[in-house]
Design an enzyme around this catalytic site. Structure first.
Site, PDB file in Angstrom:
ATOM      1  N   LYS A 283      66.553  44.047   6.785  1.00  0.00           N
ATOM      2  CA  LYS A 283      65.632  43.587   5.741  1.00  0.00           C
ATOM      3  C   LYS A 283      64.403  44.483   5.735  1.00  0.00           C
ATOM      4  CE  LYS A 283      66.675  38.616   5.959  1.00  0.00           C
ATOM      5  NZ  LYS A 283      67.189  38.413   4.606  1.00  0.00           N
ATOM      6  N   ARG A 357      76.916  32.902   5.743  1.00  0.00           N
ATOM      7  CA  ARG A 357      78.233  32.442   5.300  1.00  0.00           C
ATOM      8  C   ARG A 357      79.312  32.739   6.343  1.00  0.00           C
ATOM      9  NH1 ARG A 357      77.685  35.945  -0.057  1.00  0.00           N
ATOM     10  NH2 ARG A 357      75.524  35.416   0.430  1.00  0.00           N
TER      11      ARG A 357
HETATM   12  N1  BES Z   1      68.510  34.163   5.437  1.00  0.00           N
HETATM   13  C1  BES Z   1      68.719  34.849   4.220  1.00  0.00           C
HETATM   14  C2  BES Z   1      68.364  34.010   2.982  1.00  0.00           C
HETATM   15  C3  BES Z   1      66.930  33.579   2.842  1.00  0.00           C
HETATM   16  C4  BES Z   1      66.093  34.242   1.986  1.00  0.00           C
HETATM   17  C5  BES Z   1      66.453  32.466   3.489  1.00  0.00           C
HETATM   18  C6  BES Z   1      64.793  33.827   1.821  1.00  0.00           C
HETATM   19  C7  BES Z   1      65.147  32.034   3.330  1.00  0.00           C
HETATM   20  C8  BES Z   1      64.313  32.726   2.483  1.00  0.00           C
HETATM   21  C9  BES Z   1      70.179  35.256   4.086  1.00  0.00           C
HETATM   22  O1  BES Z   1      70.854  35.498   5.271  1.00  0.00           O
HETATM   23  C10 BES Z   1      70.237  36.529   3.288  1.00  0.00           C
HETATM   24  O2  BES Z   1      69.652  37.480   3.714  1.00  0.00           O
HETATM   25  N2  BES Z   1      70.938  36.496   2.164  1.00  0.00           N
HETATM   26  C11 BES Z   1      71.060  37.630   1.305  1.00  0.00           C
HETATM   27  C12 BES Z   1      72.491  37.697   0.823  1.00  0.00           C
HETATM   28  C13 BES Z   1      72.836  38.955   0.084  1.00  0.00           C
HETATM   29  C14 BES Z   1      72.779  40.148   1.032  1.00  0.00           C
HETATM   30  C15 BES Z   1      74.205  38.813  -0.513  1.00  0.00           C
HETATM   31  C16 BES Z   1      70.091  37.438   0.142  1.00  0.00           C
HETATM   32  O3  BES Z   1      69.919  36.322  -0.311  1.00  0.00           O
HETATM   33  O4  BES Z   1      69.496  38.424  -0.262  1.00  0.00           O
HETATM   34 ZN    ZN Z   2      70.600  37.462   6.039  1.00  0.00          ZN
END
Ligand code: BES
Ligand code: ZN
Ligand code: ZN
Length: 509
Positions: A283, A357
């Protein structure tokens, strides 16, 4: 921890630091809510006018402080806004009471004792005020050092220590039960908040599992922990794949609460990423500072199972905590790797940041093997859900329309905003993989629904299932409001407890 008791005492004679009353928004200005009659009388019936002079309108979240009149032992009156005055013959709704009580408790941090004289028409109202007050009194200062000079711990003030609910009926069974329920649920919910707020260097999968084991002992819940060795032996490729980059190995925790008279079995599954760096698909800065909150789903499941046990609900509840830390390293899963999941399906990992997931898929399949009557998973799963519904509302997806509706209604009842979301079949093909059975990413548009569709494939045939994406409401980055503090909120705990209660009562499924 704040102590709360029902009291029949008269407001004037009570030794306390403050008396809390309600003020609502009437058609012609603020109106004093029932419960504050004695106080109004001491102001010669002019309390509403006094409040108006002080600028009060009765709006939600508003706090007006004024000195108590002569004859009152408590020195201070705190008037909290209840929002619009109910129509004639209608009552204040539970959520207005919860919020006002929460605001009052937070305002009175640092005080020892307060008497709450809010409008109570029945036991349910007493429960709502208790819940709001005990949630609003929450503070997290475990990491605020006391220093060597013995100063009080924390920069902030200690939570309000004692609350007396005036107008409560301590001899009435229903009132006592409502307070007992509110106490159990809020204590466990606040424990979930503590877990979420605990920094990830202290709350890693093994540490979380140890907390679950201790709670299991205390409350008669069977707890089984699968460590890396057991996960490897069992073929939990999703959980292992996500956890492989971290020095702190993954765990799958199973909490089994059973009741001898239970007719139904519910399974709750929680995403427990103790820290989500994104892994190799790291990230960017600005997106990982709050990612200790990525275990909020597991915290909610844990709290709900313990609360169900404390309440002795006549239903079997199994909680599954899918715990891993998502880190980049030489041993981390790479984009392009294929994982063999616990269900036997293979997954091509295209983005290691779509890790929730993967751990949930294994836990959902494990939960399915027991053939429960229904499975509900809770997860901070997608940023897309935050974009869709904002910071206070969680999305509800399901493979059964009636079940999804029942969950949205249960959430509404307990004061948790949620919204039904679809699982459009056409989004499935975006996850087709040339190499494996499915990829862990699909179309960007509707990303929250894509994640839901992925999960659906790991639910056993014929099992009713719902998915709560709490990425928005799980962690409050702005200021506190109502009974919700800054930081971990405990989102979904009360909805899960309500679902367990409804199932126990035979009103669900
Ligand atoms: N933990 C994150 C989602 C999240 C975002 C939680 C903001 C709380 C606040 C999750 O694991 C994630 O990073 N999801 C990605 C998925 C994508 C790569 C398909 C996302 O939502 O960007
Ligand atoms: Zn994530
Ligand atoms: Zn995540």
């Amino acid at each position: 921890m704040t102590a709360l008791t029902l009291s029949t005492a008269a407001a004037a004679g009570l030794r306390a630091d403050a008396i809390v009353i309600g003020v609502a928004k009437g058609a012609k200005g603020p109106v004093v809510a029932p419960g504050a009659e004695a106080l109004d009388k001491a102001y010669d019936g002019r309390l509403a006018g006094v409040l108006e002079t002080l600028g009060a309108s009765g709006g939600e979240g508003e706090v007006t402080k004024l000195p108590a009149p002569a004859g009152f032992k408590a020195p201070l009156v705190v008037a909290v806004g209840l929002g619009a005055e109910p129509e004639k013959d209608a009552e204040y709704d539970a959520e207005a009471l919860r919020k006002a009580a929460g605001v009052a408790a937070r305002t009175l941090a640092g005080s020892k004792k307060a008497a709450f004289a809010l409008p109570l028409t029945d036991a349910a109202d007493a429960g709502a005020v208790a819940e709001g007050a005990l949630l609003g009194a929450y503070s997290f200062d475990a990491y605020k050092d006391s220093g060597k000079d013995g100063r009080a711990k924390g920069n902030g003030k200690a939570p309000l220590a004692e609350i007396a609910l005036l107008g409560g009926k301590p001899r009435d069974k229903a009132y006592r039960a409502a307070i007992e329920r509110a106490t159990a649920v809020t204590e466990e919910l606040n424990r979930a908040r503590d877990l979420i707020n605990t920094p990830p260097n202290d709350l890693y999968p093994e540490a979380f599992a140890a907390v679950a084991q201790a709670a299991g002992k205390e409350h008669g819940i069977k707890v089984q922990v699968l460590d890396e060795k057991a996960l490897t032996k069992g073929g939990y490729g999703g959980i292992l794949g996500v956890g492989s980059g971290s020095a702190a190995g993954p765990r799958l925790v199973k909490l089994s609460y059973t009741h001898s008279k239970a007719k139904k079995h519910l399974a709750f599954v929680g995403k427990g990423i103790t820290y989500d760096s994104g892994g190799i698909s790291l990230k960017p800065a600005g997106h990982n500072e709050t990612m200790k909150c990525d275990m909020s789903g597991a915290a909610a499941v844990f709290a709900a199972v313990v609360a169900a046990a404390r309440l002795g609900l006549e239903v079997n509840v199994t909680g599954w905590l899918a715990l891993a830390e998502n880190m980049p390293s030489g041993s981390a899963t790479r984009p392009g790797d294929v994982l063999r999941m616990y269900s036997g399906k293979t997954v091509e990992v295209l983005n290691t940041d779509a890790e929730g997931r993967l751990v949930l898929a294994d836990a959902l399949w494990a939960a399915s093997e027991e053939k429960p009557d229904a499975i509900v998973d809770v997860a901070t799963l997608t940023g897309a859900m935050v974009l869709a519904l904002g910071n206070r509302t969680f999305g509800v997806m399901a493979n059964d329309d009636a079940f999804r509706t029942a969950i949205v209604e249960a959430a509404e009842e307990v004061g948790e905003p949620s919204w039904p979301m679809p699982l459009p079949d056409h989004l499935r093909k975006g996850m087709d993989s040339p190499t494996a059975d499915i990829a862990n990413m699909g179309e960007r548009m509707g990303g929250g629904l894509v994640a839901g569709l992925f999960l659906r494939e790991f639910v056993g045939e014929g099992i009713t299932w719902a998915h709560l994406d709490i990425a928005g409401p799980a962690f409050n980055e702005s200021g506190p409001f109502g009974y919700t503090p800054k930081g971990g909120t405990g989102s979904a705990v009360r909805t899960l407890v309500r679902l367990a209660e409804l199932t126990a009562e035979g009103d669900l499924g």
